[in-house]
Design an enzyme around this catalytic site. Structure first.
Site, mmCIF file in Angstrom:
data_model
loop_
_atom_site.group_PDB
_atom_site.id
_atom_site.type_symbol
_atom_site.label_atom_id
_atom_site.label_comp_id
_atom_site.label_asym_id
_atom_site.label_seq_id
_atom_site.Cartn_x
_atom_site.Cartn_y
_atom_site.Cartn_z
ATOM 1 N N HIS A 74 0.806 -1.224 0.000
ATOM 2 C CA HIS A 74 0.000 0.000 0.000
ATOM 3 C C HIS A 74 0.836 1.269 0.000
ATOM 4 O O HIS A 74 0.308 2.364 0.129
ATOM 5 C CB HIS A 74 -0.938 0.016 1.218
ATOM 6 C CG HIS A 74 -0.209 0.084 2.537
ATOM 7 N ND1 HIS A 74 0.320 -1.019 3.138
ATOM 8 C CD2 HIS A 74 0.096 1.121 3.329
ATOM 9 C CE1 HIS A 74 0.910 -0.671 4.265
ATOM 10 N NE2 HIS A 74 0.801 0.628 4.405
HETATM 11 N N1 UDP Z 1 -1.881 -6.075 9.663
HETATM 12 C C1 UDP Z 1 -3.125 -6.555 10.070
HETATM 13 N N2 UDP Z 1 -4.004 -6.960 9.105
HETATM 14 C C2 UDP Z 1 -3.721 -6.916 7.764
HETATM 15 C C3 UDP Z 1 -2.450 -6.420 7.373
HETATM 16 C C4 UDP Z 1 -1.565 -6.000 8.342
HETATM 17 O O1 UDP Z 1 -3.407 -6.632 11.270
HETATM 18 O O2 UDP Z 1 -4.562 -7.297 6.957
HETATM 19 C C5 UDP Z 1 -0.939 -5.598 10.700
HETATM 20 C C6 UDP Z 1 0.452 -6.186 10.640
HETATM 21 O O3 UDP Z 1 0.561 -7.369 11.388
HETATM 22 C C7 UDP Z 1 1.293 -5.073 11.232
HETATM 23 C C8 UDP Z 1 0.568 -3.825 10.819
HETATM 24 O O4 UDP Z 1 -0.751 -4.214 10.485
HETATM 25 O O5 UDP Z 1 1.288 -5.162 12.647
HETATM 26 C C9 UDP Z 1 1.251 -3.157 9.654
HETATM 27 O O6 UDP Z 1 0.463 -2.131 9.193
HETATM 28 P P1 UDP Z 1 0.699 -1.440 7.782
HETATM 29 O O7 UDP Z 1 1.367 -2.374 6.862
HETATM 30 O O8 UDP Z 1 -0.616 -0.865 7.404
HETATM 31 O O9 UDP Z 1 1.595 -0.200 8.150
HETATM 32 P P2 UDP Z 1 3.167 0.092 8.084
HETATM 33 O O10 UDP Z 1 3.803 -0.802 9.093
HETATM 34 O O11 UDP Z 1 3.635 -0.138 6.706
HETATM 35 O O12 UDP Z 1 3.259 1.525 8.479
#
Ligand code: UDP
Length: 363
Positions: free
Chosen positions: A205
Site C-alpha cells: 500500500h
Molecule cells: N496487519 C493486520 N491486518 C492486515 C495487514 C496488516 O493486522 O490485513 C498488521 C500487521 O501485522 C502489522 C501492521 O498491520 O502489525 C502493519 O500495518 P501497515 O502495513 O498498514 O503499516 P506500516 O507498518 O507499513 O506503516
C-alpha cells in the site's frame, strides 16, 4: 503525570496496545487516548481496539481521508482544542503517519512535551511521505524512543541532542508477544483453505507502489508471475483497492492461485503469516514482525528504514524487480532462505515498560 496518547492508523493502534498493557503498573501516570480518525474503516480501526483490548478513545477527531498536506493541517486544527482542554504533561505519538507529525508539531508549538515512539528510522528517501513525517516529528520531540541502534546515529547526524534519545526496543514486539500464544492457536489460515507453508502472504500500500498506474501495473504483473511458484493471499489495503479500481487493473489479480480478501484483524493476519512459507510486502511493521517470527520476508521496496531486518533478520529488498523476486521465492521454496538466529536487541516484550519508566522518572 498526564499522558495523552495519539493514534490514527492501523499500525498506530497495534503499537499503543503495547503501551497500554503496561501502563497500569505506573500508578502515577494518568492517560487519555486521542484517535485522529485517519483510519476509520472497521477493518482498519475498530477491530484492533476490540482484539487488542484497547480502551475506547476519549476523543475522536474524525479527520477522515484527505491528501497529506490537508490532512495534517486538519488534524492540527481539530487537535488544538483537545490539547488546550486536557493540558497533558506529555503527548506520545507513534510511527510515521500524518497523525504522528500533526500532533507532535502542534504539541510542540503549544509548549507541550512530545514523546516519539519509533524515532530515528530513516530510509533516506525523501520522496516517501513517511520519511518526511519521521524527520519533522523527531525534530520537535523531547523524548526519542528508538527501536534499533542505527536510529541513534541517524538522529545525531540531524543534530538532535543525544540526551533526548532512549534505545528501548520495539513496542510492536510487545504487542506481538503478549498475543502470540493466542495467535499461534488460531486456525485462521485453514478458513482460507490454505495449507501450512504452501502459500505466501502479500500486502502492499506504499504510495510509491500503488499511486501511479505504471508502478502498480508493474507490481501486479510481478505478483502474477510469483503465483506460478506459490499460492498467494492478499488482504487488500483500501488505498490499494481504490487504485486498482481507479486504474481498472482488477484483471491482473484475477487468478485462481491468488485470493484477494479484505484487510484482516491482527490475530488472523499474524496467524496467516506464522503459517506461511513467505511474506511479500512493502509494509514497515511487517518487515519487523517477520524478522521476529523468523518468517522469510521479501520487501517490494528499494530501501528500508529498518536495516536491522536485513542485517539480522529475514528481510530481503527486491523493489519491483520480477527477476529478483522470483529468485528469492525459489530460494525460499528450496529451503535456502535467509535465517535470523537471534531477535534484534531489546525486541523482548519489555519496551513499553522502559518507555514508561523514562517518562515517569523524568516528568
Ligand atoms: N496487519 C493486520 N491486518 C492486515 C495487514 C496488516 O493486522 O490485513 C498488521 C500487521 O501485522 C502489522 C501492521 O498491520 O502489525 C502493519 O500495518 P501497515 O502495513 O498498514 O503499516 P506500516 O507498518 O507499513 O506503516
Amino acid at each position: 503525570m498526564k499522558l495523552l496518547i495519539v493514534a490514527g492508523t492501523r499500525p498506530n493502534f497495534i503499537k499503543i496496545a503495547g503501551l497500554l498493557y503496561e501502563i497500569s503498573k505506573f500508578p502515577t501516570i494518568r492517560y487519555i487516548i486521542v484517535h485522529t480518525g485517519q483510519h476509520y474503516d472497521i477493518n482498519l480501526s475498530d477491530i484492533f481496539f476490540r482484539q487488542l483490548k484497547i480502551p475506547a478513545p476519549n476523543v475522536n477527531l474524525g479527520v477522515g481521508s484527505a491528501n497529506r498536506v490537508t490532512q495534517i493541517k486538519e488534524i492540527k486544527r481539530r487537535f488544538k482544542p483537545v490539547l488546550k482542554k486536557h493540558k497533558p504533561d506529555v503527548v506520545a505519538v507513534v510511527g510515521d503517519v500524518n497523525s504522528t507529525v500533526a500532533c507532535a508539531e502542534l504539541s510542540h508549538r503549544l509548549g507541550v512535551k512530545v514523546a516519539h515512539i519509533e524515532a530515528g528510522l530513516r530510509s533516506f528517501d525523501r520522496s516517501m511521505p513517511e520519511e518526511l513525517n519521521r524527520i519533522r516529528t523527531d525534530k520537535v520531540s523531547d523524548f526519542l524512543f528508538t527501536t534499533e541502534r542505527t536510529a541513534y546515529t541517524n538522529l545525531c547526524n540531524e543534530g538532535i541532542e543525544s540526551t533526548k534519545i532512549y534505545f528501548v526496543g520495539n513496542i510492536m514486539i510487545d504487542t506481538l508477544l503478549k498475543n502470540l500464544k493466542h495467535i499461534r492457536n488460531l486456525g485462521a489460515y485453514k478458513k482460507f483453505n490454505l495449507i501450512k507453508e504452501k502459500y505466501g502472504v502479500v500486502t502492499f500500500h506504499r504510495p510509491s507502489n500503488v499511486d501511479s498506474r505504471k508502478n502498480l501495473t508493474k507490481l501486479l504483473n510481478m505478483i502474477n508471475i510469483a503465483q506460478r511458484e506459490l499460492k498467494l493471499i492478499i488482504p487488500l489495503h483500501p488505498r490499494t483497492k481504490a487504485s486498482i479500481k481507479n486504474f481498472a487493473l482488477e484483471r491482473l489479480l484475477n487468478n485462481k492461485n491468488i485470493s484477494v480478501v479484505n484487510p484482516l484483524g491482527y490475530f488472523e493476519f499474524l496467524n496467516l503469516v506464522i503459517n506461511s512459507k513467505l511474506v511479500l510486502t512493502d509494509s514497515g511493521g511487517i518487515q519487523e514482525e517477520t524478522t521476529f517470527l523468523k518468517i522469510p520476508c521479501i520487501t517490494m521496496r528499494s530501501n528500508t528504514e529498518r536495516p536491522v531486518t536485513i542485517n539480522q533478520g529475514t528481510n530481503v529488498l527486491v523493489a519491483n524487480d520480477t527477476r529478483k523476486t522470483l529468485k528469492e521465492i525459489k530460494r525460499i521454496i528450496d529451503g535456502k532462505s535467509k535465517i535470523s538466529q537471534k531477535s534484534p536487541e531489546l525486541w523482548d516484550g519489555k519496551t513499553a515498560g522502559r518507555i514508561l519508566q523514562v517518562l515517569s522518572r523524568v516528568l
